[in-house]
Design a protein around this motif. Structure first.
Motif, PDB file in Angstrom:
ATOM      1  N   PHE A  86      -6.020   7.077   0.163  1.00 46.46           N
ATOM      2  CA  PHE A  86      -5.035   6.007  -0.202  1.00 46.46           C
ATOM      3  C   PHE A  86      -3.974   5.704   0.818  1.00 46.46           C
ATOM      4  CE2 PHE A  86      -6.069   8.463  -4.384  1.00 46.46           C
ATOM      5  CZ  PHE A  86      -6.336   7.222  -5.107  1.00 46.46           C
ATOM      6  N   LEU A  87      -3.997   6.248   2.077  1.00 37.41           N
ATOM      7  CA  LEU A  87      -3.134   5.814   3.051  1.00 37.41           C
ATOM      8  C   LEU A  87      -3.643   5.088   4.245  1.00 37.41           C
ATOM      9  CD1 LEU A  87      -0.249   5.825   3.361  1.00 37.41           C
ATOM     10  CD2 LEU A  87      -0.170   7.907   4.425  1.00 37.41           C
ATOM     11  N   ARG A  88      -4.932   5.128   4.223  1.00 41.30           N
ATOM     12  CA  ARG A  88      -5.609   4.622   5.448  1.00 41.30           C
ATOM     13  C   ARG A  88      -5.691   3.040   5.282  1.00 41.30           C
ATOM     14  NH1 ARG A  88     -11.617   6.008   3.469  1.00 41.30           N
ATOM     15  NH2 ARG A  88     -11.805   4.889   1.509  1.00 41.30           N
ATOM     16  N   PRO A  89      -5.740   2.278   6.498  1.00 46.72           N
ATOM     17  CA  PRO A  89      -5.322   0.899   6.464  1.00 46.72           C
ATOM     18  C   PRO A  89      -6.555   0.244   5.548  1.00 46.72           C
ATOM     19  CG  PRO A  89      -5.014   1.510   8.625  1.00 46.72           C
ATOM     20  CD  PRO A  89      -5.755   2.602   7.933  1.00 46.72           C
ATOM     21  N   PRO A  90      -6.306  -0.974   4.813  1.00 45.51           N
ATOM     22  CA  PRO A  90      -7.237  -1.696   4.213  1.00 45.51           C
ATOM     23  C   PRO A  90      -8.390  -2.084   5.255  1.00 45.51           C
ATOM     24  CG  PRO A  90      -5.360  -2.727   4.264  1.00 45.51           C
ATOM     25  CD  PRO A  90      -5.025  -1.494   4.885  1.00 45.51           C
ATOM     26  N   ALA A  91      -9.654  -2.379   4.918  1.00 51.37           N
ATOM     27  CA  ALA A  91     -10.629  -2.846   5.761  1.00 51.37           C
ATOM     28  C   ALA A  91     -10.522  -4.020   6.442  1.00 51.37           C
ATOM     29  CB  ALA A  91     -11.997  -3.161   4.997  1.00 51.37           C
ATOM     30  N   ALA A  92      -9.734  -5.100   5.878  1.00 51.46           N
ATOM     31  CA  ALA A  92      -9.398  -6.474   6.434  1.00 51.46           C
ATOM     32  C   ALA A  92      -8.429  -6.018   7.596  1.00 51.46           C
ATOM     33  CB  ALA A  92      -8.852  -7.183   5.385  1.00 51.46           C
ATOM     34  N   ARG A 140       0.807  -1.202  -0.031  1.00 51.24           N
ATOM     35  CA  ARG A 140       0.007   0.070  -0.040  1.00 51.24           C
ATOM     36  C   ARG A 140       0.799   1.162  -0.003  1.00 51.24           C
ATOM     37  NH1 ARG A 140      -2.151   1.107   5.604  1.00 51.24           N
ATOM     38  NH2 ARG A 140       0.204   1.684   5.638  1.00 51.24           N
ATOM     39  N   ASP A 141       1.837   1.316   0.703  1.00 52.47           N
ATOM     40  CA  ASP A 141       2.759   2.553   0.692  1.00 52.47           C
ATOM     41  C   ASP A 141       3.731   2.615  -0.439  1.00 52.47           C
ATOM     42  OD1 ASP A 141       1.952   2.611   3.399  1.00 52.47           O
ATOM     43  OD2 ASP A 141       3.913   1.790   4.210  1.00 52.47           O
ATOM     44  N   LEU A 142       4.040   1.533  -1.174  1.00 54.47           N
ATOM     45  CA  LEU A 142       4.681   1.585  -2.433  1.00 54.47           C
ATOM     46  C   LEU A 142       3.762   2.387  -3.440  1.00 54.47           C
ATOM     47  CD1 LEU A 142       6.579  -1.892  -2.698  1.00 54.47           C
ATOM     48  CD2 LEU A 142       7.350   0.618  -2.499  1.00 54.47           C
ATOM     49  N   ARG A 143       2.342   1.778  -3.489  1.00 50.90           N
ATOM     50  CA  ARG A 143       1.383   2.478  -4.206  1.00 50.90           C
ATOM     51  C   ARG A 143       1.104   4.093  -4.012  1.00 50.90           C
ATOM     52  NH1 ARG A 143      -4.598   0.807  -3.811  1.00 50.90           N
ATOM     53  NH2 ARG A 143      -4.395   1.949  -1.703  1.00 50.90           N
ATOM     54  N   ILE A 156       1.231   7.467  -6.122  1.00 57.84           N
ATOM     55  CA  ILE A 156      -0.034   8.492  -6.300  1.00 57.84           C
ATOM     56  C   ILE A 156       0.157   9.668  -5.738  1.00 57.84           C
ATOM     57  CG2 ILE A 156      -2.330   8.688  -5.737  1.00 57.84           C
ATOM     58  CD1 ILE A 156      -2.489   5.675  -5.719  1.00 57.84           C
ATOM     59  N   VAL A 157       0.740   9.905  -4.665  1.00 57.70           N
ATOM     60  CA  VAL A 157       0.903  11.173  -4.063  1.00 57.70           C
ATOM     61  C   VAL A 157       2.061  12.182  -4.795  1.00 57.70           C
ATOM     62  CG1 VAL A 157       2.878  10.700  -2.409  1.00 57.70           C
ATOM     63  CG2 VAL A 157       0.986  12.370  -1.655  1.00 57.70           C
ATOM     64  N   ALA A 158       2.872  11.563  -5.386  1.00 61.85           N
ATOM     65  CA  ALA A 158       3.975  12.294  -6.095  1.00 61.85           C
ATOM     66  C   ALA A 158       3.070  12.875  -7.245  1.00 61.85           C
ATOM     67  CB  ALA A 158       4.856  11.513  -6.531  1.00 61.85           C
ATOM     68  N   LEU A 159       2.211  12.119  -8.243  1.00 60.00           N
ATOM     69  CA  LEU A 159       1.262  12.732  -9.260  1.00 60.00           C
ATOM     70  C   LEU A 159       0.487  13.508  -9.097  1.00 60.00           C
ATOM     71  CD1 LEU A 159       1.482   9.253 -11.358  1.00 60.00           C
ATOM     72  CD2 LEU A 159       2.967  11.172 -11.581  1.00 60.00           C
ATOM     73  N   THR A 160      -0.054  13.511  -7.580  1.00 59.60           N
ATOM     74  CA  THR A 160      -1.261  14.527  -7.307  1.00 59.60           C
ATOM     75  C   THR A 160      -0.756  15.678  -6.500  1.00 59.60           C
ATOM     76  OG1 THR A 160      -1.455  12.997  -5.494  1.00 59.60           O
ATOM     77  CG2 THR A 160      -2.877  12.625  -7.413  1.00 59.60           C
ATOM     78  N   ALA A 161      -0.557  15.268  -5.169  1.00 59.11           N
ATOM     79  CA  ALA A 161      -0.279  16.357  -4.083  1.00 59.11           C
ATOM     80  C   ALA A 161       1.114  16.918  -4.451  1.00 59.11           C
ATOM     81  CB  ALA A 161      -0.404  15.788  -2.720  1.00 59.11           C
ATOM     82  N   GLY A 182      -1.638  25.262  -2.552  1.00 56.16           N
ATOM     83  CA  GLY A 182      -0.966  24.309  -3.210  1.00 56.16           C
ATOM     84  C   GLY A 182      -0.488  22.884  -2.285  1.00 56.16           C
ATOM     85  N   TRP A 183      -0.750  23.029  -1.096  1.00 57.03           N
ATOM     86  CA  TRP A 183      -0.541  22.006  -0.138  1.00 57.03           C
ATOM     87  C   TRP A 183      -1.781  21.255   0.432  1.00 57.03           C
ATOM     88  CZ3 TRP A 183      -2.771  22.204   4.482  1.00 57.03           C
ATOM     89  CH2 TRP A 183      -3.285  23.317   4.902  1.00 57.03           C
ATOM     90  N   ARG A 184      -3.018  21.717  -0.241  1.00 57.43           N
ATOM     91  CA  ARG A 184      -4.192  21.145   0.636  1.00 57.43           C
ATOM     92  C   ARG A 184      -4.492  19.793  -0.268  1.00 57.43           C
ATOM     93  NH1 ARG A 184      -6.684  24.966   3.625  1.00 57.43           N
ATOM     94  NH2 ARG A 184      -5.878  27.022   3.461  1.00 57.43           N
ATOM     95  N   LEU A 185      -4.062  19.550  -1.304  1.00 61.04           N
ATOM     96  CA  LEU A 185      -4.681  18.367  -1.775  1.00 61.04           C
ATOM     97  C   LEU A 185      -3.816  16.860  -1.043  1.00 61.04           C
ATOM     98  CD1 LEU A 185      -6.140  17.226  -4.128  1.00 61.04           C
ATOM     99  CD2 LEU A 185      -4.150  17.153  -5.506  1.00 61.04           C
ATOM    100  N   LEU A 186      -2.935  17.249  -0.418  1.00 63.40           N
ATOM    101  CA  LEU A 186      -2.320  15.993   0.458  1.00 63.40           C
ATOM    102  C   LEU A 186      -3.369  15.586   1.658  1.00 63.40           C
ATOM    103  CD1 LEU A 186       0.606  14.831   1.174  1.00 63.40           C
ATOM    104  CD2 LEU A 186       0.649  16.391   3.041  1.00 63.40           C
ATOM    105  N   ALA A 187      -3.995  16.023   2.319  1.00 64.41           N
ATOM    106  CA  ALA A 187      -4.642  15.495   3.292  1.00 64.41           C
ATOM    107  C   ALA A 187      -5.921  14.677   2.538  1.00 64.41           C
ATOM    108  CB  ALA A 187      -5.528  16.572   4.218  1.00 64.41           C
ATOM    109  N   PRO A 188      -6.659  14.847   1.660  1.00 66.32           N
ATOM    110  CA  PRO A 188      -7.561  14.023   0.924  1.00 66.32           C
ATOM    111  C   PRO A 188      -6.960  12.862   0.432  1.00 66.32           C
ATOM    112  CG  PRO A 188      -7.724  16.341  -0.372  1.00 66.32           C
ATOM    113  CD  PRO A 188      -6.812  16.300   0.939  1.00 66.32           C
TER     114      PRO A 188
END
Length: 411
Positions: A191-197, A128-131, A135-140, A180-186
């Protein structure tokens, strides 16, 4: 105007922090490409182009995610749980070797070192961290680079006398800085929260531990009640029966002695009744059942040897929550008397949104902390059964401030 300037300055600083954090992995790959170009013609060009950045990405993914969580928590107050699986404990076998859940090792240190990388590779949170770092580099990360690029363009334009480019870059940099920094939180929450399992497994483990704690606490309470009954009221009632039997035999032959025995029996009956009332009150005070948490705490404050002030608003809560909160307050005040040598304390009980918040503060010597096996840890576990939390602030020399928060509905 001043507010906008302050906001722009804060935004630029935060955008820089976001860019430095989220673009660490892309910067690593860019450096690998430069190094590979520099090594053109060497048969080992594939090493800096593929192996080094891949290993570096794996090593940086978890620290980058940790920094992102810290930034989001600091700037927005949103806590994102890590969700990493805990490795199993290493155990020493009768043969002298150590088992870490995967392989055998000759020493505990070697077993833990080998367990660490094996467990990390098998943990779903690692992938999950690798993904996420991609994602965060291309967005936030890209969004955070916009105000920084604008400021860089402005500096370059003014330095080369290209004032149009300088003004345009300055407008872009300052105009986008607060956002510019506000996209980081959403992005992090999504994408960083633990999976449901993983969340479900952690919740099951937590509930299993709470059930074990509840069972142990119930068994201890039953033993306490049995001991108090056996040593107190039961012994007095047995003596009361013997006194009445003896008085019955002496009634005709020695009325004075029989009268004295009856008086002793009456005193013993009154004492037994008092002990039974105290025992019942220790299980669940009648005032708590009849008038609720606030009045029960006020009644306790009146009987306490400590100078207590109670600031509370009327509340109607579920009986289990009221009972847990009441005995938590009693335990904290008792600790202030026994261990902190406090002279006074204050108790605040209020409802904030959908949570019961209780603050107990004393002027004792401080130094209280949640320690393994300690009373505060036990209190923390009991509150956890209601998804409650315990916060302790107790510097050396005092004062000690304990805040308890229990989610609940109140009417």
């Amino acid at each position: 105007m001043t507010r906008w300037i302050v906001g722009a300055g804060t935004g630029l600083w935060r955008a820089g922090a976001v860019a430095a954090t989220t673009m660490a992995v892309p910067a690593l790959w860019a450096a690998a490409v430069v190094l590979a170009v520099w090594w053109v013609g060497s048969p080992w060009t594939w090493i800096p182009l593929f192996v080094l950045p891949a290993v570096g990405t794996l090593g940086l993914s978890r620290p980058v995610c940790r920094w992102v969580r810290a930034l989001v928590a600091r700037w927005t107050g949103t806590e994102i749980p890590p969700g990493y699986q805990e490795p199993p404990p290493v155990t020493q076998l009768s043969t002298g070797f150590w088992w870490n859940g995967y392989t055998y090792a000759k020493s505990a240190k070697q077993a833990r070192e080998e367990q660490e990388w094996r467990h990390k590779l098998r943990d779903p949170a690692t992938w999950r961290d690798l993904r996420f770092v991609e994602i965060v580099a291309l967005t936030a990360g890209v969004a955070a680079l916009v105000p920084l690029a604008g400021i860089a363009l402005a500096a370059l334009g003014f330095a080369t006398s290209s004032y149009v480019a300088g003004v345009a870059g300055l407008l872009v940099g300052i105009g986008t800085a607060p956002y510019g920094w506000r996209l980081l939180a959403p992005v992090a929450v999504r994408f960083l929260r633990p999976p449901a399992a993983t969340t479900l497994a952690d919740r099951v483990s937590e509930l299993t531990a709470q059930r074990a704690d509840t069972t142990i606490a119930q068994a201890a309470e039953i033993r306490r009640i049995e001991r108090d009954l056996h040593d107190g009221a039961q012994a007095r009632l047995v003596a009361l029966g013997l006194s009445l039997a003896t008085a019955e035999k002496l009634m005709d032959t020695d009325p004075a002695q029989a009268k004295a025995l009856l008086q002793e029996a009456r005193t013993g009956a009154a004492t037994s009744l008092t002990e039974l009332r105290e025992l019942v009150q220790g299980i669940n005070p009648p005032v708590l059942n009849e008038r609720g948490l606030v009045d029960a705490v006020r009644a306790f404050a009146l009987d306490s040897p400590l100078e207590l002030t109670v600031d509370a608003e009327p509340l109607t809560l579920d009986p289990p929550i009221e009972s847990a909160a009441y005995f938590a307050v009693v335990e904290l005040v008792t600790n202030a008397i026994r261990h902190a040598e406090a002279g006074s304390a204050s108790i605040s009980i209020a409802r904030e949104k959908v949570a019961l918040v209780i603050v107990v503060e004393d002027n004792g010597r401080g130094g209280a902390a949640v320690r393994p096996g300690g009373g505060l840890e036990g209190l923390q576990r009991r509150l956890a059964a209601f998804d409650g939390t315990l916060e302790v602030a107790s510097p050396a020399g005092g004062p000690t401030r304990v805040k308890m928060t229990v989610p609940c509905e109140s009417s």
